[in-house]
Design an enzyme around this catalytic site. Structure first.
Site, PDB file in Angstrom:
ATOM      1  CB  ALA A 162       5.249   5.523  -7.439  1.00 45.82           C
ATOM      2  N   GLY A 219       0.825  -1.211   0.000  1.00 46.74           N
ATOM      3  CA  GLY A 219       0.000   0.000   0.000  1.00 46.74           C
ATOM      4  C   GLY A 219       0.857   1.256   0.000  1.00 46.74           C
ATOM      5  N   GLY A 226       1.637   2.905  -2.579  1.00 46.90           N
ATOM      6  CA  GLY A 226       1.281   3.803  -3.684  1.00 46.90           C
ATOM      7  C   GLY A 226       2.012   3.507  -4.982  1.00 46.90           C
ATOM      8  CB  SER A 227       3.105   0.376  -6.638  1.00 48.21           C
ATOM      9  OG  SER A 227       1.905  -0.325  -6.468  1.00 48.21           O
ATOM     10  CB  SER A 228      -1.468   2.700  -8.732  1.00 48.61           C
ATOM     11  OG  SER A 228      -1.744   1.417  -8.304  1.00 48.61           O
ATOM     12  CG  ASP A 246      -2.089   8.104  -4.330  1.00 47.29           C
ATOM     13  OD1 ASP A 246      -2.614   9.164  -4.762  1.00 47.29           O
ATOM     14  OD2 ASP A 246      -2.594   6.995  -4.524  1.00 47.29           O
TER      15      ASP A 246
HETATM   16  O1  PMV Z   1      -4.760   2.767   0.751  1.00 50.26           O
HETATM   17  P1  PMV Z   1      -3.856   3.893   0.475  1.00 50.26           P
HETATM   18  O2  PMV Z   1      -2.568   3.788   1.212  1.00 50.26           O
HETATM   19  O3  PMV Z   1      -3.679   4.156  -0.961  1.00 50.26           O
HETATM   20  O4  PMV Z   1      -4.526   5.189   1.124  1.00 50.26           O
HETATM   21  C1  PMV Z   1      -5.836   5.556   0.842  1.00 50.26           C
HETATM   22  C2  PMV Z   1      -6.141   6.842   1.527  1.00 50.26           C
HETATM   23  C3  PMV Z   1      -7.590   7.301   1.340  1.00 50.26           C
HETATM   24  O5  PMV Z   1      -7.713   8.566   1.993  1.00 50.26           O
HETATM   25  C4  PMV Z   1      -8.542   6.334   2.010  1.00 50.26           C
HETATM   26  C5  PMV Z   1      -7.965   7.432  -0.114  1.00 50.26           C
HETATM   27  C6  PMV Z   1      -7.381   8.648  -0.821  1.00 50.26           C
HETATM   28  O6  PMV Z   1      -7.294   8.599  -2.047  1.00 50.26           O
HETATM   29  O7  PMV Z   1      -7.037   9.631  -0.182  1.00 50.26           O
END
Ligand code: PMV
Length: 324
Positions: free
Chosen positions: A115, A109, A111-113, A156
């Site tokens: 990045a 989780g 954020g590879s997509s 992200d």
């Molecule tokens: O699941 P992650 O680490 O990509 O985080 C999501 C964070 C959220 O606030 C739930 C969604 C967003 O796009 O901000």
């Protein structure tokens, strides 16, 4: 003009403000020192070749004129859509070969997509000598990610573009860097892969059914984010830890924590952490704990005993960049 280029962009960790940020509230996000790497080579013909060996994708190919059309495999969706959008916006038609590799597992989780989207966009722009500002890069990448997954605040993408520790308001209304070089965190992976869009939709459903309750939670989270920003700037880690605990409590009220996350958080807290919370959408992925230097190993051991995997990550100051 260059025919081959290497780019990298950092992954991220959400520190405070998840979920509320989807509804235009602020969050604090940190770029991590684990990076997505992309190599892009110009090639003859009007076809795009994509390979992402870590995702089991070997030589996916698509004609430039067909980008975005027909069934697109999940592993290649973010790359194909950003290539399509950059080509359309800047009137490009050349063939390319794109190869990705990554310092971290897509399961964490981190954020590879986002990045990979940012790296590919930036790489193509440099390869064709197109100059854009960071803001323009953010905007085109954010639009592409929304096109693929329908939901998301863009936090992200901001981490991948700008790096560092950011105060980010949903959709990119404010993107502000904080002057911090490191944060004493421990990161624990639950071993469970979370599906962010599903959890974001679950919160949307709860908001539809109980608007007042959810709005109050979001406002509570917003207040915590504002206080956390001040505490980070003043290096007040004890206070920051307390804010983490309060943020996690509100996330539990939103129903997005899990037994695995709560176990790791409890283990960290019992072993001296100032505070701990889930990081990201919830349902799995990672938790973070804030600690004193001397408690690092005790907390890490406790997280592992509780079934988690400790991931060694630091704060990274650099956003997307050209690699030699
Ligand atoms: O699941 P992650 O680490 O990509 O985080 C999501 C964070 C959220 O606030 C739930 C969604 C967003 O796009 O901000």
């Amino acid at each position: 003009m260059e025919n081959r280029i290497k780019i990298s962009a950092p992954g991220k960790l959400m520190l405070f403000g998840e979920h509320a940020v989807v509804y235009k509230y602020p969050c604090l996000v940190m770029a991590v020192d684990k990076r997505m790497k992309v190599e892009i080579v110009k090639r003859k013909g009007k076809e795009i070749f994509i390979s992402a060996p870590q995702l089991g994708l070997m030589e996916y190919r698509k004609k430039v004129e067909d980008l975005g059309k027909y069934e697109i495999p999940k592993t290649v969706r973010f790359i194909e859509v950003i290539v399509k959008n950059i080509f359309k916006q800047y009137d490009l038609t050349e063939g390319l070969e794109i190869k990705t590799s990554c310092d971290f597992s897509a399961n964490f989780g981190f954020g590879s997509s986002a990045a990979v989207t940012v790296s590919v966009a930036y790489g193509i722009l440099i390869l064709f000598s197109i100059k854009v500002s960071k803001r323009e890069l953010f905007d085109i990448c954010y639009r592409s990610v929304l096109e693929v997954q329908g939901v998301g605040s863009g936090f992200d993408i901001a981490a991948a573009v700008y790096g560092g520790l950011l105060y980010f308001v949903g959709g990119g209304k404010i993107i502000e860097g904080l002057d911090v070089k490191k944060l004493p965190l421990v990161v624990g992976y639950t071993g469970v892969k979370a599906d962010t869009p599903t959890i974001v939709r679950q919160v949307a459903e709860m908001k539809r059914k109980e608007p007042k309750k959810v709005e109050e939670i979001f406002i509570g989270i917003k207040n915590i984010v504002e206080k956390a920003k001040v505490a980070i700037n003043k290096r007040e880690y004890k206070e920051l830890g307390k804010l983490m605990n309060r943020n996690h409590k509100l996330l539990k009220e939103l129903g997005v924590s899990s037994v695995e996350l709560d176990n790791l958080i409890e283990a960290a807290y019992r072993n001296g952490a100032y505070g701990a919370k889930l990081s990201g959408a919830g349902g799995g992925d990672c938790m973070i704990a804030l600690r004193q230097a001397q408690d690092k190993y005790r907390i890490e051991e406790a997280i592992e005993k509780a079934g988690g995997e400790v991931i060694d990550v630091g704060l990274c100051s650099e956003g997307v960049r050209l690699e030699k």
